[in-house]
Scaffold this active site. Structure first.
Site, mmCIF file in Angstrom:
data_model
loop_
_atom_site.group_PDB
_atom_site.id
_atom_site.type_symbol
_atom_site.label_atom_id
_atom_site.label_comp_id
_atom_site.label_asym_id
_atom_site.label_seq_id
_atom_site.Cartn_x
_atom_site.Cartn_y
_atom_site.Cartn_z
ATOM 1 N N HIS A 2 0.778 -1.072 0.077
ATOM 2 C CA HIS A 2 -0.025 0.060 -0.020
ATOM 3 C C HIS A 2 1.008 1.257 0.077
ATOM 4 O O HIS A 2 1.777 1.304 0.895
ATOM 5 C CB HIS A 2 -0.779 -0.148 1.228
ATOM 6 C CG HIS A 2 -2.344 -0.729 0.859
ATOM 7 N ND1 HIS A 2 -3.449 -0.162 0.861
ATOM 8 C CD2 HIS A 2 -2.378 -1.877 0.413
ATOM 9 C CE1 HIS A 2 -4.469 -0.953 0.502
ATOM 10 N NE2 HIS A 2 -3.704 -2.030 0.186
ATOM 11 N N TYR A 46 -8.702 6.734 6.974
ATOM 12 C CA TYR A 46 -8.940 7.282 8.227
ATOM 13 C C TYR A 46 -10.082 8.304 8.067
ATOM 14 O O TYR A 46 -9.909 9.325 7.470
ATOM 15 C CB TYR A 46 -7.895 7.670 9.005
ATOM 16 C CG TYR A 46 -6.700 6.611 9.342
ATOM 17 C CD1 TYR A 46 -6.714 6.095 10.617
ATOM 18 C CD2 TYR A 46 -5.744 6.595 8.510
ATOM 19 C CE1 TYR A 46 -5.717 4.975 10.717
ATOM 20 C CE2 TYR A 46 -4.805 5.435 8.650
ATOM 21 C CZ TYR A 46 -4.915 4.778 9.903
ATOM 22 O OH TYR A 46 -3.802 3.687 10.366
ATOM 23 N N PRO A 92 -4.298 1.940 18.734
ATOM 24 C CA PRO A 92 -4.236 1.291 17.386
ATOM 25 C C PRO A 92 -4.110 2.349 16.376
ATOM 26 O O PRO A 92 -3.801 2.162 15.143
ATOM 27 C CB PRO A 92 -5.274 0.376 17.320
ATOM 28 C CG PRO A 92 -6.174 0.755 18.293
ATOM 29 C CD PRO A 92 -5.561 1.452 19.366
ATOM 30 N N LYS A 144 0.847 1.088 14.894
ATOM 31 C CA LYS A 144 2.275 1.018 15.331
ATOM 32 C C LYS A 144 2.473 -0.481 16.387
ATOM 33 O O LYS A 144 3.942 -0.573 16.366
ATOM 34 C CB LYS A 144 2.704 2.247 16.088
ATOM 35 C CG LYS A 144 2.817 3.474 15.221
ATOM 36 C CD LYS A 144 3.953 3.178 14.178
ATOM 37 C CE LYS A 144 3.829 4.519 12.991
ATOM 38 N NZ LYS A 144 4.473 3.870 11.803
ATOM 39 N N TYR A 195 4.158 7.947 9.635
ATOM 40 C CA TYR A 195 3.339 6.766 9.494
ATOM 41 C C TYR A 195 4.200 5.508 8.750
ATOM 42 O O TYR A 195 3.984 4.378 9.287
ATOM 43 C CB TYR A 195 1.916 7.016 8.482
ATOM 44 C CG TYR A 195 1.092 5.975 8.586
ATOM 45 C CD1 TYR A 195 -0.071 6.016 9.439
ATOM 46 C CD2 TYR A 195 1.250 4.743 7.915
ATOM 47 C CE1 TYR A 195 -1.151 5.117 9.287
ATOM 48 C CE2 TYR A 195 0.117 3.789 7.926
ATOM 49 C CZ TYR A 195 -1.048 3.954 8.610
ATOM 50 O OH TYR A 195 -1.858 3.321 8.628
HETATM 51 P P1 RFL Z 1 1.426 -10.089 21.861
HETATM 52 O O1 RFL Z 1 1.040 -10.289 20.412
HETATM 53 O O2 RFL Z 1 0.612 -9.766 22.985
HETATM 54 O O3 RFL Z 1 2.029 -11.656 22.714
HETATM 55 C C1 RFL Z 1 2.424 -11.864 23.868
HETATM 56 C C2 RFL Z 1 2.232 -13.364 24.011
HETATM 57 O O4 RFL Z 1 2.653 -13.632 25.302
HETATM 58 C C3 RFL Z 1 1.642 -14.870 25.698
HETATM 59 N N1 RFL Z 1 1.546 -14.442 27.255
HETATM 60 C C4 RFL Z 1 2.308 -15.604 28.018
HETATM 61 N N2 RFL Z 1 3.001 -16.593 27.677
HETATM 62 C C5 RFL Z 1 3.443 -17.394 28.885
HETATM 63 N N3 RFL Z 1 3.386 -16.905 29.956
HETATM 64 C C6 RFL Z 1 2.483 -15.864 30.386
HETATM 65 N N4 RFL Z 1 2.479 -15.683 31.709
HETATM 66 C C7 RFL Z 1 1.929 -15.142 29.458
HETATM 67 N N5 RFL Z 1 1.210 -14.073 29.491
HETATM 68 C C8 RFL Z 1 0.990 -13.889 28.285
HETATM 69 C C9 RFL Z 1 0.293 -14.216 25.135
HETATM 70 O O5 RFL Z 1 -0.661 -15.222 25.060
HETATM 71 C C10 RFL Z 1 0.724 -13.930 23.858
HETATM 72 O O6 RFL Z 1 0.991 -14.861 22.883
HETATM 73 O O7 RFL Z 1 2.651 -9.082 22.252
HETATM 74 P P2 RFL Z 1 3.930 -8.761 21.145
HETATM 75 O O8 RFL Z 1 4.678 -9.807 20.699
HETATM 76 O O9 RFL Z 1 4.482 -7.655 22.102
HETATM 77 O O10 RFL Z 1 3.106 -7.883 20.089
HETATM 78 C C11 RFL Z 1 2.304 -6.695 20.192
HETATM 79 C C12 RFL Z 1 1.362 -6.552 19.177
HETATM 80 O O11 RFL Z 1 0.635 -7.872 19.511
HETATM 81 C C13 RFL Z 1 0.508 -5.601 19.446
HETATM 82 O O12 RFL Z 1 1.314 -4.379 19.496
HETATM 83 C C14 RFL Z 1 -0.508 -5.432 18.208
HETATM 84 O O13 RFL Z 1 -1.450 -6.146 17.940
HETATM 85 C C15 RFL Z 1 -1.043 -3.899 18.212
HETATM 86 N N6 RFL Z 1 -1.858 -3.526 17.027
HETATM 87 C C16 RFL Z 1 -1.452 -3.135 15.969
HETATM 88 N N7 RFL Z 1 -0.265 -3.119 15.678
HETATM 89 C C17 RFL Z 1 0.287 -2.466 14.529
HETATM 90 O O14 RFL Z 1 1.648 -2.647 14.404
HETATM 91 N N8 RFL Z 1 -0.379 -2.229 13.353
HETATM 92 C C18 RFL Z 1 -1.711 -2.471 13.399
HETATM 93 O O15 RFL Z 1 -2.296 -2.251 12.521
HETATM 94 C C19 RFL Z 1 -2.369 -2.789 14.759
HETATM 95 N N9 RFL Z 1 -3.514 -2.902 14.809
HETATM 96 C C20 RFL Z 1 -3.285 -3.672 17.064
HETATM 97 C C21 RFL Z 1 -4.306 -3.204 15.985
HETATM 98 C C22 RFL Z 1 -3.878 -4.087 18.304
HETATM 99 C C23 RFL Z 1 -5.260 -4.497 18.162
HETATM 100 N N10 RFL Z 1 -5.800 -4.917 19.443
HETATM 101 C C24 RFL Z 1 -6.734 -5.998 19.291
HETATM 102 C C25 RFL Z 1 -5.336 -4.412 20.770
HETATM 103 C C26 RFL Z 1 -5.539 -3.456 16.045
HETATM 104 C C27 RFL Z 1 -5.965 -3.991 17.101
HETATM 105 C C28 RFL Z 1 -7.646 -3.952 17.259
HETATM 106 C C1 PHB Z 2 -5.768 -2.720 10.802
HETATM 107 O O1 PHB Z 2 -5.803 -3.095 9.556
HETATM 108 O O2 PHB Z 2 -6.190 -3.866 11.646
HETATM 109 C C2 PHB Z 2 -5.564 -1.763 11.286
HETATM 110 C C3 PHB Z 2 -5.087 -0.471 10.393
HETATM 111 C C4 PHB Z 2 -4.775 0.567 10.486
HETATM 112 C C5 PHB Z 2 -4.676 0.705 12.064
HETATM 113 C C6 PHB Z 2 -5.157 0.031 12.907
HETATM 114 C C7 PHB Z 2 -5.415 -1.171 12.576
HETATM 115 O O3 PHB Z 2 -4.475 2.224 12.171
#
Ligand code: RFL
Ligand code: PHB
Length: 386
Positions: free
Chosen positions: A72, A199, A291, A295, A380
């Site tokens: 993209h 957005y 989110p 990032k 971004y």
């Molecule tokens: P994770 O992915 O939460 O992984 C942590 C893992 O640790 C496990 N765990 C344990 N394991 C052993 N013992 C314990 N006591 C434990 N406690 C927990 C968990 O089960 C899990 O598997 O952390 P990590 O690796 O730091 O990764 C971070 C990302 O997952 C997070 O920042 C992103 O998902 C945030 N996020 C987005 N980030 C982006 O870069 N681009 C995006 O477009 C974006 N969109 C989003 C998002 C997060 C969202 N939500 C649901 C919060 C959109 C959403 C809706």
């Molecule tokens: C997504 O595709 O889940 C998404 C995209 C852009 C954002 C957050 C989440 O800023």
């Protein structure tokens, strides 16, 4: 059991670190609380910065990403019922890749399992000990057997709700936090997406159009943090998305069956330092962003660096000593951008009419000034990792 680096958590941070260490011949064991199927199907992020995609490729897990990831080259900002495009290619020469986080997780697990490297699912009662000594250890239960893992270092990659950060003695971490008075209602829909990520700031609140594949759209709507999902039947969701995301005379969103619905709270959070003794925190365990700037996963990937490799392969602890301060320099720049984008695009119930006009003017500046658009685009697509 003994290893060099005990990695707690098999999210993007833990799995990438495991792979980076394996490539340099450093041993690690990854302990994950959930099942493999749960983490491979957990729908979360989807936007990869150029450098995140490059790291996944560099650790040997990028083949499917290269085939299936969608490139993209810009985003659309919709406000005051008009759409403005920010062209990342023209402004930065860089692009984003759209590829679900759970696909990244699947690919990283697949390479680890294929290499026969230790990755234990469904571990329970994980406890850390000896963090301030040269002999840290992790105790846990796996398949009903209590075990002790001795190691040289522990990488706390267990996300925001994990046990690593709370294992640091009280009073040693400084917590910086901001909670937002709104949340996102997110859906995954079986419908062909529009061209780009959009957005929108609308009188009814924020909305976001994103995608996962040529047939799956990912959409979000600003809602209350305690929003009951029952109040959002599918027809109301589509109605509100159409209202907020489309502009007069422009195309309408394609609608289709809603496959998944959830509410995500929004928070900014950082702890300083990201290290205590032999425990190093990475990813969401140390910092989270709302989110809006896409990032979170990218920051988790950016924390993962060669500090442990430098220690084991070159005998140098310099990178470990500067790990926390180097990460935090970058983390705060990204916190600033994520907060700015969140504030700009959401309706805040405490905003005065003056605040509202300033936010609209700020958006117009970002969208229509070459300098404003360049600043937005540079942040971004991802500030360069030193
Ligand atoms: P994770 O992915 O939460 O992984 C942590 C893992 O640790 C496990 N765990 C344990 N394991 C052993 N013992 C314990 N006591 C434990 N406690 C927990 C968990 O089960 C899990 O598997 O952390 P990590 O690796 O730091 O990764 C971070 C990302 O997952 C997070 O920042 C992103 O998902 C945030 N996020 C987005 N980030 C982006 O870069 N681009 C995006 O477009 C974006 N969109 C989003 C998002 C997060 C969202 N939500 C649901 C919060 C959109 C959403 C809706
Ligand atoms: C997504 O595709 O889940 C998404 C995209 C852009 C954002 C957050 C989440 O800023």
């Amino acid at each position: 059991m003994r290893t060099q680096v005990a990695i707690i958590g098999a999210g993007p941070a833990g799995l990438l670190l495991g792979q980076l260490l394996a490539q340099s011949g450093v041993q690690s064991v990854i302990l994950e609380a959930r099942t493999r199927s749960y983490i491979e199907n957990r729908v979360r992020a989807g936007v990869l910065e150029h450098q995140t995609a490059a790291v996944i490729e560099a650790v040997g897990a990028g083949a499917r990403l290269a085939r299936e990831g969608l490139r993209h080259h810009g985003v659309e900002l919709v406000f005051s019922h008009q759409a403005h495009r920010i062209d990342f290619d023209a402004l930065t020469g860089k692009a984003m890749t759209i590829y679900g986080q759970q696909e990244v997780v699947k690919d990283l697990i697949a390479v680890r399992v294929a290499a026969g490297l230790p990755l234990l699912f469904e571990v329970a009662d994980v406890k850390l000990g000896g963090l301030d000594s040269d002999f840290p250890q992790v105790s846990f239960t796996h398949e009903s057997v209590e075990q002790i893992l001795e190691c040289d270092f522990i990488a706390g990659c267990d996300g925001f709700h994990g046990i690593c950060r709370p294992s640091i003695p009280a009073g040693l971490l400084r917590v910086f936090e901001r909670v937002y008075p709104y949340a996102w209602l997110g859906i995954l829909a079986e419908a062909p997406p529009m061209g780009e990520i959009i957005y929108a700031r609308h009188e009814n609140g924020f909305a976001l159009h994103s995608l996962r594949s040529p047939t799956i759209t990912r959409l979000y709507l600003q809602c209350a943090p305690d929003e009951p999902l029952e109040r959002w039947p599918d027809a109301r969701i589509w109605d509100e998305l159409q209202r907020r995301l489309t502009v007069p005379g422009g195309p309408r969103l394609n609608e289709g069956p809603i496959l998944q619905k959830s509410v995500t709270p929004m928070r900014s959070f950082v702890v300083e330092p990201m290290q205590y003794g032999r425990l190093f925190l990475a990813g969401d365990s140390a910092h989270i962003v709302p989110p809006t700037g896409a990032k979170g996963m990218n920051q988790a990937a950016a924390d993962v660096n060669r500090a442990f490799v430098e220690f084991f392969k070159r005998g140098s602890a310099a990178a470990l000593r500067s790990y926390s301060s180097a990460c935090l320099d970058r983390v705060w720049k990204v916190q600033r951008f994520s907060r700015m984008m969140t504030d700009l695009l959401h309706l805040n119930p405490t905003d005065s009419p003056f605040d509202t006009r300033c936010r609209e003017a700020e958006l117009a500046y970002l969208a229509t000034s070459a300098a404003g658009a360049a600043t937005f685009a540079e942040n971004y697509v991802g500030l360069p990792v030193p």
